[in-house]
Design an enzyme around this catalytic site. Structure first.
Site, short mmCIF file in Angstrom:
data_model
loop_
_atom_site.label_atom_id
_atom_site.label_comp_id
_atom_site.label_asym_id
_atom_site.label_seq_id
_atom_site.Cartn_x
_atom_site.Cartn_y
_atom_site.Cartn_z
NE ARG A 122 -4.41 -1.53 1.34
CZ ARG A 122 -5.61 -1.52 1.91
NH1 ARG A 122 -5.81 -0.83 3.00
NH2 ARG A 122 -6.60 -2.19 1.36
CD GLN A 127 -2.85 6.08 -3.71
OE1 GLN A 127 -3.14 6.90 -4.58
NE2 GLN A 127 -2.76 6.41 -2.44
CG ASP A 130 -5.24 -1.50 -3.38
OD1 ASP A 130 -5.41 -2.72 -3.27
OD2 ASP A 130 -5.25 -0.71 -2.41
CB SER A 133 -8.50 -0.88 -2.45
OG SER A 133 -7.61 -0.92 -1.37
CE1 TYR A 228 -5.07 -4.71 3.34
CE2 TYR A 228 -2.68 -4.57 3.25
CZ TYR A 228 -3.90 -4.67 2.62
OH TYR A 228 -3.95 -4.72 1.25
#
Length: 372
Positions: A122, A127, A130, A133, A228
Site C-alpha cells: 500500500r 494505488q 490495488d 481495494s 491493514y
C-alpha cells in the site's frame, strides 16, 4: 507481450480479468491480447467489444494458452488450466499459489511465474493497481444492498398518514474500504449507521460519512505496517466482543467486513450475540468466505440461515455479484500492474529486476518455477 484472458471457471465467479477498455490500453501500449470467446459475457462484455478494442478472440483455452507469454486471471487457476500453460508463462491474479488451494506443484513444473495482486504494497505508486481495494469497495456496496433487501423493514425514516416509520439502525464492524462503502451505502438508503474499527484512525473516516463512530472502553489496536489492521490477542478480542454486544443486540442490521490479510478473519459476532438480536434482524458477513471462518460464528459462505429468528447471510465472492463494474475496476488494476511491471515491453523476469522494484518484489511469489 502476448497476453491472454480466459473464462473464469471457479464456482460463483462471473468477473473477467480484462475488459475491452483495459485490454485496449494494453494493445495501445504495443501488446497483443487474446481473449477466449465468451470470457466477458457474465460481466456484460461481448466478443465484438473486445474485437473493437483490437483483441484477438480464441475459441478454446488451448488456443489462447498456446499463444501467450502472460495470463491475466482473477481467481485460482485449476489444475487443468495450469497444466496447459506453456513453460515459462507468467500469471497475474488475486489468488497466490502459496495459499495451499491452488495448483502450486503444476506451476512449478511448468516453470511458471506468479504475481499475486493481493500482496501489493500500500504505497502511492501502487494505488492504481490495488485490486483488493477496488473489489472491497464493490463488496461493501453490495453488502449494504443485501442488508436492505433482507431486512423486513424500511431503511429510511418515513412519515406517512398511517404514522411515522423510524429509520433502521445499522451497525458496521470493520471500517476499511469495504466497511466504509457499506456505511456510505446504508446512509444513502436512509439508515442510522454506527460503525467500529480496531484502528483508532478509522473513527474520523466513519464520522466523515455521517455515521457514529463506536468507541469501546477496551485497549485500541493501531494499524499495522502496510495499512491493514493487526490480528488481536485472544483476551483483547474477547473484551472487544463483550463491549460490542449491546450495539449488535440493538441493531436491525449488522454488516461485518473485518479481515486481516494472510490470517483468519477475526470473530466479532458470536452465536450468543446473534441470539440476543431482535427476530427479523439481519447479519451480513462479508468475511464468511474465509477458509477459517468469517466474522460471525454462525455464518456459512454462500448460505442464508435463520438463527433464533435472525437471518445470517454468508458472503461468497461478493464482488462477482456486480460483475460488470467489478471487472471494469479489476481490469484497470490489472492493466496498470502489467504496464508498470514491464521494461521495454517485457515483464520483469530476473531476480535482480524483481528485487529492484518494490511492487514486483512484494507480489512475485513464484519466478520461473521457484518460490521466492
Amino acid at each position: 507481450m502476448q497476453i491472454g484472458v480466459l473464462t473464469e471457471n471457479a464456482p460463483f465467479e462471473r468477473r473477467v480479468a480484462l475488459t475491452p477498455e483495459s485490454a485496449g490500453r494494453l494493445i495501445t501500449a504495443g501488446h497483443s491480447v487474446y481473449v477466449q470467446s465468451g470470457a466477458g459475457l457474465a460481466a456484460a462484455e461481448d466478443d465484438d467489444a473486445y474485437r473493437a478494442a483490437g483483441a484477438v478472440i480464441g475459441k478454446s483455452p488451448e488456443e489462447i494458452l498456446g499463444n501467450i507469454d502472460l495470463l491475466a486471471a482473477v481467481g485460482q487457476l485449476d489444475q487443468q488450466t495450469a497444466s496447459r500453460l506453456k513453460p515459462g508463462t507468467a500469471v497475474i491474479g488475486l489468488s497466490s499459489p502459496k495459499d495451499g488451494r491452488g495448483p502450486a506443484g503444476v506451476l512449478v513444473d511448468r516453470h511458471a511465474s506468479f504475481f499475486a495482486l493481493e500482496l501489493l504494497p500500500r504505497i502511492t505508486r501502487a494505488q492504481s493497481m490495488d485490486a483488493l481495494s477496488s473489489q472491497a469497495m464493490v463488496a461493501g456496496y453490495r453488502a449494504g444492498l443485501i442488508a436492505a433487501e433482507r431486512l423486513p423493514r424500511f431503511f429510511p425514516l418515513l412519515m406517512t398518514a398511517a404514522g411515522t416509520v423510524p429509520p433502521a439502525r445499522v451497525v458496521v464492524l470493520g471500517a476499511g474500504v469495504a466497511g466504509l462503502q457499506a456505511i456510505a451505502t446504508a446512509k444513502r438508503l436512509g439508515a442510522v449507521v454506527e460503525a467500529y474499527d480496531v484502528r483508532a484512525a478509522a473513527a474520523e473516516e466513519i464520522r466523515s460519512l455521517g455515521a457514529k463512530a463506536i468507541t469501546l472502553d477496551v485497549e485500541s489496536q493501531t494499524s499495522a505496517s502496510g495499512g491493514y489492521a493487526s490480528e488481536q490477542a485472544a483476551d483483547a478480542a474477547d473484551r472487544q466482543r463483550r463491549a460490542l454486544a449491546p450495539y449488535v443486540a440493538a441493531a436491525d442490521a449488522v454488516i461485518t467486513t473485518a479481515a486481516v490479510p494472510g490470517r483468519p478473519a477475526p470473530l466479532l459476532v458470536t452465536a450468543e450475540m446473534v441470539e440476543k438480536m431482535r427476530p427479523g434482524s439481519v447479519v451480513v458477513d462479508l468475511a464468511a468466505d474465509n477458509p477459517n471462518g468469517g466474522n460471525c460464528e454462525v455464518s456459512r459462505p454462500g448460505e442464508e440461515i435463520r438463527h433464533h429468528g435472525v437471518l445470517v447471510h454468508g458472503g461468497r465472492n461478493v464482488p462477482s455479484q456486480l460483475a460488470a463494474h467489478a471487472s471494469r475496476l479489476y481490469g484497470a488494476n490489472m492493466s496498470a500492474f502489467i504496464l508498470a511491471m514491464c521494461q521495454d515491453g517485457v515483464l520483469l523476469s530476473t531476480p535482480e529486476d524483481i528485487a529492484a522494484d518494490d511492487i514486483a518484489a512484494a507480489c512475485c511469489v513464484l519466478l520461473k518455477g521457484e518460490f521466492r
